[in-house]
Design an enzyme around this catalytic site. Structure first.
Site, PDB file in Angstrom:
ATOM      1  N   ASP A  17       0.837  -1.209   0.000  1.00  0.00           N
ATOM      2  CA  ASP A  17       0.000   0.000   0.000  1.00  0.00           C
ATOM      3  C   ASP A  17       0.871   1.259   0.000  1.00  0.00           C
ATOM      4  O   ASP A  17       2.004   1.249   0.481  1.00  0.00           O
ATOM      5  CB  ASP A  17      -0.904  -0.023   1.239  1.00  0.00           C
ATOM      6  CG  ASP A  17      -2.093   0.923   1.091  1.00  0.00           C
ATOM      7  OD1 ASP A  17      -2.460   1.265  -0.051  1.00  0.00           O
ATOM      8  OD2 ASP A  17      -2.651   1.319   2.131  1.00  0.00           O
ATOM      9  N   TRP A  22       2.542   8.034  -2.399  1.00  0.00           N
ATOM     10  CA  TRP A  22       3.952   8.268  -2.724  1.00  0.00           C
ATOM     11  C   TRP A  22       4.061   9.183  -3.942  1.00  0.00           C
ATOM     12  O   TRP A  22       4.855  10.133  -3.965  1.00  0.00           O
ATOM     13  CB  TRP A  22       4.648   6.926  -2.994  1.00  0.00           C
ATOM     14  CG  TRP A  22       6.088   7.070  -3.361  1.00  0.00           C
ATOM     15  CD1 TRP A  22       7.157   7.098  -2.518  1.00  0.00           C
ATOM     16  CD2 TRP A  22       6.626   7.219  -4.697  1.00  0.00           C
ATOM     17  NE1 TRP A  22       8.322   7.264  -3.232  1.00  0.00           N
ATOM     18  CE2 TRP A  22       8.027   7.339  -4.556  1.00  0.00           C
ATOM     19  CE3 TRP A  22       6.060   7.268  -5.976  1.00  0.00           C
ATOM     20  CZ2 TRP A  22       8.873   7.493  -5.670  1.00  0.00           C
ATOM     21  CZ3 TRP A  22       6.895   7.434  -7.065  1.00  0.00           C
ATOM     22  CH2 TRP A  22       8.285   7.541  -6.905  1.00  0.00           C
ATOM     23  N   HIS A  34       2.384   3.389  -9.029  1.00  0.00           N
ATOM     24  CA  HIS A  34       2.190   1.967  -9.335  1.00  0.00           C
ATOM     25  C   HIS A  34       3.360   1.436 -10.170  1.00  0.00           C
ATOM     26  O   HIS A  34       3.806   0.303  -9.964  1.00  0.00           O
ATOM     27  CB  HIS A  34       0.868   1.754 -10.068  1.00  0.00           C
ATOM     28  CG  HIS A  34      -0.346   2.138  -9.261  1.00  0.00           C
ATOM     29  ND1 HIS A  34      -0.513   1.766  -7.948  1.00  0.00           N
ATOM     30  CD2 HIS A  34      -1.445   2.879  -9.576  1.00  0.00           C
ATOM     31  CE1 HIS A  34      -1.674   2.249  -7.489  1.00  0.00           C
ATOM     32  NE2 HIS A  34      -2.254   2.930  -8.467  1.00  0.00           N
ATOM     33  N   SER A  62      -7.343  -5.500  -5.248  1.00  0.00           N
ATOM     34  CA  SER A  62      -8.433  -6.157  -4.517  1.00  0.00           C
ATOM     35  C   SER A  62      -9.715  -6.122  -5.337  1.00  0.00           C
ATOM     36  O   SER A  62      -9.866  -5.299  -6.256  1.00  0.00           O
ATOM     37  CB  SER A  62      -8.657  -5.451  -3.175  1.00  0.00           C
ATOM     38  OG  SER A  62      -9.331  -4.221  -3.372  1.00  0.00           O
ATOM     39  N   LEU A 128      11.594 -19.851  -4.802  1.00  0.00           N
ATOM     40  CA  LEU A 128      10.555 -18.993  -4.205  1.00  0.00           C
ATOM     41  C   LEU A 128       9.240 -19.231  -4.933  1.00  0.00           C
ATOM     42  O   LEU A 128       9.214 -19.340  -6.155  1.00  0.00           O
ATOM     43  CB  LEU A 128      10.947 -17.501  -4.364  1.00  0.00           C
ATOM     44  CG  LEU A 128       9.905 -16.493  -3.868  1.00  0.00           C
ATOM     45  CD1 LEU A 128       9.800 -16.526  -2.340  1.00  0.00           C
ATOM     46  CD2 LEU A 128      10.250 -15.067  -4.323  1.00  0.00           C
TER      47      LEU A 128
HETATM   48  C1  IPE Z   1      -5.549  -2.795  -0.218  1.00  0.00           C
HETATM   49  O1  IPE Z   1      -5.240  -1.452  -0.303  1.00  0.00           O
HETATM   50  C2  IPE Z   1      -5.424  -3.431  -1.566  1.00  0.00           C
HETATM   51  C3  IPE Z   1      -4.087  -3.522  -2.118  1.00  0.00           C
HETATM   52  C4  IPE Z   1      -2.991  -3.107  -1.555  1.00  0.00           C
HETATM   53  C5  IPE Z   1      -4.008  -4.145  -3.389  1.00  0.00           C
HETATM   54  P1  IPE Z   1      -6.348  -0.327  -0.456  1.00  0.00           P
HETATM   55  O2  IPE Z   1      -5.626   0.939  -0.573  1.00  0.00           O
HETATM   56  O3  IPE Z   1      -7.294  -0.679  -1.554  1.00  0.00           O
HETATM   57  O4  IPE Z   1      -7.115  -0.459   0.933  1.00  0.00           O
HETATM   58  P2  IPE Z   1      -7.996   0.609   1.736  1.00  0.00           P
HETATM   59  O5  IPE Z   1      -9.013   1.152   0.786  1.00  0.00           O
HETATM   60  O6  IPE Z   1      -7.049   1.673   2.189  1.00  0.00           O
HETATM   61  O7  IPE Z   1      -8.561  -0.179   2.884  1.00  0.00           O
HETATM   62  C1  IPE Z   2      -1.739   0.117  -3.336  1.00  0.00           C
HETATM   63  O1  IPE Z   2      -1.493   1.472  -3.378  1.00  0.00           O
HETATM   64  C2  IPE Z   2      -1.928  -0.487  -4.710  1.00  0.00           C
HETATM   65  C3  IPE Z   2      -3.315  -0.766  -5.041  1.00  0.00           C
HETATM   66  C4  IPE Z   2      -4.330  -0.751  -4.222  1.00  0.00           C
HETATM   67  C5  IPE Z   2      -3.598  -1.071  -6.429  1.00  0.00           C
HETATM   68  P1  IPE Z   2      -2.685   2.501  -3.377  1.00  0.00           P
HETATM   69  O2  IPE Z   2      -3.060   2.794  -4.786  1.00  0.00           O
HETATM   70  O3  IPE Z   2      -3.793   2.057  -2.514  1.00  0.00           O
HETATM   71  O4  IPE Z   2      -1.952   3.754  -2.748  1.00  0.00           O
HETATM   72  P2  IPE Z   2      -2.561   4.769  -1.698  1.00  0.00           P
HETATM   73  O5  IPE Z   2      -3.055   3.973  -0.526  1.00  0.00           O
HETATM   74  O6  IPE Z   2      -3.665   5.496  -2.393  1.00  0.00           O
HETATM   75  O7  IPE Z   2      -1.404   5.642  -1.363  1.00  0.00           O
HETATM   76 MG    MG Z   3      -4.197   2.302  -0.527  1.00  0.00          MG
END
Ligand code: IPE
Ligand code: IPE
Ligand code: MG
Length: 240
Positions: A17, A22, A34, A62, A128
């Site tokens: 996350d 970032w 990403h 997700s 792995l």
């Molecule tokens: C969880 O992160 C899903 C992934 C890292 C792929 P999210 O950014 O979607 O989760 P919430 O919305 O903060 O709970």
């Molecule tokens: C996690 O990073 C990756 C995915 C959920 C696809 P985020 O996209 O949730 O990044 P933040 O939480 O918005 O910083």
């Molecule tokens: Mg996130």
């Protein structure tokens, strides 16, 4: 449920996350975060065998992430497609077996085929087992497993196999669950498999995560005392 890829090997799982924040903090589009996240996947996976990690499960997308704006979802799917196409050789060379865990029927054209190809090309990797979760929901996995339950009877082991199977996964308990990006929640990840996982939360944003952070999490894990509901062996008093 056992860990894979060698006796005593750990199963680490990471909620990757913080990519978006970032990027935003640097005045970049979220997709730039990403993209940088893919480099973090590469260096983190390559550090695993030396840290005693035999299975690494990464939460990449997700089931609830479909709610994001179409351009972000599209960018993430393009990134997944290019990862599968470009990374397979490197994974095979480094002895990494790739599995993609999650639903496949909602993924854009070409991706299910690319997953099958990458999984076949890396199937013999023994250093792995890298599992990437895409369109994954732990709660949906548990619902689907309950629907498949025949006769209503199950053990933890047989139900765990059903839970994993509904998402193209294998039943492996998580030993160490890491979440980057500062949030302290599970966001529908590995709810069944992480029943006794040790949790590790770090403020490091995923694009900046690397081998040192993973080593720190493993070192903290090694200091924890896992009891699985029992008592610490040394603390059991001798019978009177
Ligand atoms: C969880 O992160 C899903 C992934 C890292 C792929 P999210 O950014 O979607 O989760 P919430 O919305 O903060 O709970
Ligand atoms: C996690 O990073 C990756 C995915 C959920 C696809 P985020 O996209 O949730 O990044 P933040 O939480 O918005 O910083
Ligand atoms: Mg996130």
């Amino acid at each position: 449920m056992q860990s894979e890829a060698g006796p005593g090997a750990l199963h680490a799982a990471i909620i990757m996350d913080g990519n978006g924040r970032w990027a935003t903090q640097r005045g970049l589009p979220r997709l730039a975060g990403h993209h940088r996240g893919v480099e973090a996947i590469r260096r983190t996976a390559e550090a695993c065998p030396d840290l005693g990690i035999g299975t690494l499960t990464l939460y990449a997308f997700s089931a609830d992430n479909w709610q994001r704006p179409a351009d972000e979802v599209g960018g993430l799917m393009r990134l997944l497609r290019s990862y599968l196409r470009n990374e397979t050789q490197r994974l095979a060379r480094t002895g990494t077996r790739l599995s993609v865990v999650g639903r496949r029927d909602r993924l854009p054209n070409g991706i299910p085929e690319a997953i099958a190809q990458a999984e076949a090309a890396t199937a013999s990797g023994g250093r792995l087992h890298l599992r990437i979760c895409v369109d994954y929901s732990a709660r949906d996995a548990i619902i689907a497993a309950a629907q498949r339950l025949q006769g209503g009877e199950a053990t933890r082991e047989s139900f765990g196999e059903l839970v994993a199977g509904t998402m193209h996964g294998s039943p492996v308990d998580v030993d160490l669950l890491i979440r980057t990006g500062g949030e302290q929640r599970l966001s529908d990840f590995m709810l069944w498999e992480a029943a006794y996982a040790e949790l590790h939360f770090t403020d490091r944003m995923w694009p900046e995560f690397g081998p040192d952070d993973l080593a720190a999490a493993v070192a903290e894990f090694a200091r924890r005392e896992r009891r699985f509901g029992g008592l610490k062996t040394a603390a059991v008093p001798a019978a009177a």
